[in-house]
Design a protein around this motif. Sequence first.
Motif, mmCIF file in Angstrom:
data_model
loop_
_atom_site.group_PDB
_atom_site.id
_atom_site.type_symbol
_atom_site.label_atom_id
_atom_site.label_comp_id
_atom_site.label_asym_id
_atom_site.label_seq_id
_atom_site.Cartn_x
_atom_site.Cartn_y
_atom_site.Cartn_z
ATOM 1 N N ALA A 103 -7.288 11.809 -2.629
ATOM 2 C CA ALA A 103 -7.847 10.457 -2.543
ATOM 3 C C ALA A 103 -7.014 9.482 -3.364
ATOM 4 C CB ALA A 103 -9.291 10.456 -3.039
ATOM 5 N N ARG A 104 -6.626 9.891 -4.543
ATOM 6 C CA ARG A 104 -5.801 9.044 -5.405
ATOM 7 C C ARG A 104 -4.442 8.764 -4.740
ATOM 8 N NH1 ARG A 104 -6.560 8.885 -10.908
ATOM 9 N NH2 ARG A 104 -7.488 10.972 -10.835
ATOM 10 N N ALA A 105 -3.873 9.799 -4.126
ATOM 11 C CA ALA A 105 -2.573 9.649 -3.472
ATOM 12 C C ALA A 105 -2.648 8.686 -2.293
ATOM 13 C CB ALA A 105 -2.068 11.018 -3.015
ATOM 14 N N ARG A 106 -3.751 8.725 -1.540
ATOM 15 C CA ARG A 106 -3.899 7.808 -0.407
ATOM 16 C C ARG A 106 -3.967 6.361 -0.886
ATOM 17 N NH1 ARG A 106 -7.298 12.056 1.420
ATOM 18 N NH2 ARG A 106 -9.178 10.990 0.678
ATOM 19 N N LEU A 107 -4.684 6.131 -1.976
ATOM 20 C CA LEU A 107 -4.769 4.778 -2.522
ATOM 21 C C LEU A 107 -3.413 4.303 -3.003
ATOM 22 C CD1 LEU A 107 -8.120 5.037 -4.529
ATOM 23 C CD2 LEU A 107 -7.731 3.738 -2.429
ATOM 24 N N GLN A 108 -2.697 5.167 -3.687
ATOM 25 C CA GLN A 108 -1.376 4.799 -4.200
ATOM 26 C C GLN A 108 -0.392 4.568 -3.058
ATOM 27 O OE1 GLN A 108 -0.802 8.183 -6.781
ATOM 28 N NE2 GLN A 108 -1.640 7.103 -8.572
ATOM 29 N N HIS A 109 -0.513 5.358 -2.003
ATOM 30 C CA HIS A 109 0.353 5.172 -0.835
ATOM 31 C C HIS A 109 0.127 3.805 -0.199
ATOM 32 C CE1 HIS A 109 1.422 5.543 3.482
ATOM 33 N NE2 HIS A 109 2.462 6.231 3.009
#
Length: 238
Positions: A103-109
């Motif tokens: 989830a964190r990676a999707r936001l950062q992406h």
Amino acid sequence: MSNALTPSHDLAARLRRKLSAERLGPYEHVCDHDLGRAMALYAWNSSISAAFYEALGLLEIVLRNALHEQLTIWHARRHRQGHWYDDPTALLEAHRRQDISDARARLQHDRKIVIPGRMVAELTFGFWRYLLSRRYETTLWTPMLRHAFPNLRPAQRAKVYTPVNDLVRLRNRIAHHEPIHNRPLEQMYADLLRVAGYLGSDVRTWIQERSPVPRLLLSRPVPAVPAPRRSSKPVPGS
């Protein structure tokens, strides 16, 4: 002659080719291979799916916010750095930590700042369901998560987990455009309202007042047909 649910024979035949025989096959089987009735059932399945999807969405948002609130309070009382989803004491098992990392990676992406509200929204319904499982009975449910359900008396975790688990599965079928007409929809809607009531009577009332699910259940074009029987083994996590 056709209506909103039952198209003319020619239109039904054309739609069958567009939708595919494989997709319509289960509906035709239920309707004794009457294509018109099968198309009516398919249309009804789409309508009831949309209605359930809205009610499930309302429940999911209130549920995840309530769990997040209790996790945040618990985290703050222990004077820990960061946020509960940073999991500084490794309370969550590997799969849930991976859910958070993803989830964190999707936001950062998407070049979004990682803040609590966005993390809560990015984590799936399935993630929140697992926090209610037996694995977390003593570590999450007893000290904190039970307080998210003020109207649940006694505060027995399984009374929440079991219906929520079934509702997550229903939501996933709807999201993949699968048949739900052969599920126990009356019972599942009652379960949805019951869980909403555990969260707050106002939540239950809000869903009841706006949901077309009861009306649509009364307009089912063919009698309910039960889904294939599931295993009698206990639900994992219950």
